[in-house]
Design an enzyme around this catalytic site. Structure first.
Site, PDB file in Angstrom:
ATOM      1  N   ASP A 191      -9.419  -5.302  -4.332  1.00 27.35           N
ATOM      2  CA  ASP A 191      -8.841  -4.231  -3.515  1.00 27.35           C
ATOM      3  C   ASP A 191      -9.582  -2.936  -3.829  1.00 27.35           C
ATOM      4  OD1 ASP A 191      -7.216  -2.225  -2.461  1.00 27.35           O
ATOM      5  OD2 ASP A 191      -5.372  -3.347  -2.846  1.00 27.35           O
ATOM      6  N   SER A 211       0.838  -1.185   0.000  1.00 27.18           N
ATOM      7  CA  SER A 211       0.000   0.000   0.000  1.00 27.18           C
ATOM      8  C   SER A 211       0.881   1.246   0.000  1.00 27.18           C
ATOM      9  CB  SER A 211      -0.941  -0.070   1.188  1.00 27.18           C
ATOM     10  OG  SER A 211      -1.973   0.830   1.047  1.00 27.18           O
ATOM     11  N   TRP A 212       0.724   2.164   0.959  1.00 31.86           N
ATOM     12  CA  TRP A 212       1.663   3.279   1.007  1.00 31.86           C
ATOM     13  C   TRP A 212       3.102   2.749   1.067  1.00 31.86           C
ATOM     14  CZ3 TRP A 212       3.638   7.674   0.061  1.00 31.86           C
ATOM     15  CH2 TRP A 212       4.788   8.069   0.742  1.00 31.86           C
TER      16      TRP A 212
END
Ligand code: STX
Length: 346
Positions: free
Chosen positions: A275, A120-121
């Site tokens: 997602d 993710s990040w």
């Protein structure tokens, strides 16, 4: 949810060393090392930004074969000052500060090269770090690909994913007056930076609750509880919103355009088909730009690293890479006589 991972991940372990790295601008970064002190080094880059690390993040790596480094990025987890403190100054909290922090941590721990693991990040930060310091990176493992392009931010925070979760979307926009709803990231920014806790705490909780409730394929109340704790939610929302207000300090499309610098590094990209936070379009764009990286689309998973199919694919990747030696990249002195490279002789 995490107990369901007992058959997939390694058993819980404790760190053998912890510390605080002073990175400047008043910030201290909390780090820890677990696993085998002589093992292959790996650094775990957590999500958010602002999510912090958790003890179970150690469990993606074979503790016999890996030296596992976890740290909390500026402003979150056990790093200080914590961004829930209204006095914490986020001006010195940017992607490029974090990239420099990772490099400082590597050097301080005496590590020549390490595997970079991020979701993710953490996938954005891994790409930014590896593209800046490719020689420091032995392999790259990414999941839930996020590169902070405008349409990625708009999908999750300006309406797109609300089409799938209209009930939760109503709660997300509830703190924002109707007239401000055409620019939700900015409207949230005004509230999250308001010094009044009666304004910034409900905003932080609503922001974090939206994210926590949409990360998993099936509801995970324990994740929602953990992420909606007032201090945790305020820090998480403030840091994320601050990064998104600035597009992560990237040129639009920079991380995908920049893969040329890291194509030679062995890599795995893991993406959940369902997602909602970072939909597969971004992983696909990265895969197109970087066909050498192994690409795994998990058919029955959403975003979180705790999704069983995602956790299994991540563990398979780290297991496979564990047997790769970490080659020292320190330049060896070359004498002119030994060299058959004409460029070195001249
Ligand atoms: N933020 C996605 C992200 O990196 C846009 C992220 N979201 N939640 C998390 O990370 C945690 C579960 C790590 C808090």
């Amino acid at each position: 949810m995490i107990d369901r991972l007992d058959d997939i991940l390694y058993p819980p372990i404790e760190p053998y060393e912890t510390g605080e790295l002073i990175v400047g601008d008043g910030n201290r970064i909390h780090w820890e090392i677990s696993g085998n002190p002589e093992g292959k080094p790996v650094v775990f880059l957590h999500g958010g930004p602002g999510g912090g690390t958790s003890p179970w993040h150690r469990r993606f790596f074979d503790p016999e074969r890996y030296k596992i480094v976890l740290f909390d990025q500026r402003g979150c987890g056990k790093s200080t000052p914590h961004a829930s403190d209204p006095a914490a100054d986020l001006r010195f909290n940017t992607t490029w500060h974090l990239v420099a922090d990772i490099e400082l941590l590597r050097r301080n721990l005496g590590i020549t090269q390490w595997q970079v693991f991020g979701g993710s990040w953490g996938s954005a930060l891994a790409l930014a770090y590896a593209q800046t310091h490719p020689d420091a990176v032995s392999e790259i493992v990414l999941r839930g690909i996020f590169t902070l392009r405008r349409h990625e931010l708009e999908w999750f925070y300006e309406g797109g994913a609300g089409a799938v979760y209209p009930d939760l979307w109503e709660d997300f926009i509830a703190p924002i007056p109707v007239l401000e709803r055409s620019r939700l990231i900015e409207a949230y920014h005004r509230r999250l930076t308001d010094p009044d806790p009666a304004v910034h705490i409900p905003a932080g909780v609503a922001w974090s609750k939206w994210e926590a409730s949409t990360l998993t394929l099936l509801p995970d109340p324990s994740l929602v509880d953990q992420m909606t704790d007032a201090a945790q939610a305020t820090a998480f929302a403030r840091i994320e919103n601050h990064y998104f207000m600035h597009g992560g300090w990237f040129e639009e499309g920079q991380l995908i355009a920049g893969v040329g610098a890291i194509r030679h590094i062995p890599a795995v990209i893991v993406q959940g088909r369902f997602d909602m936070c970072t939909p597969p379009m971004t992983a696909w764009d990265l895969h197109r730009a970087w066909p050498e990286a192994e690409f795994v689309m998990v058919p029955d998973a959403a975003h979180a690293a705790s999704e069983p199919g995602i956790a299994a694919a991540l563990r398979a990747a780290t297991d496979r890479f564990a047997s790769r030696g970490s080659e020292p990249v320190v330049a060896q002195p070359v004498s002119v006589e030994d060299s058959h490279d004409p460029a070195l002789v001249e």
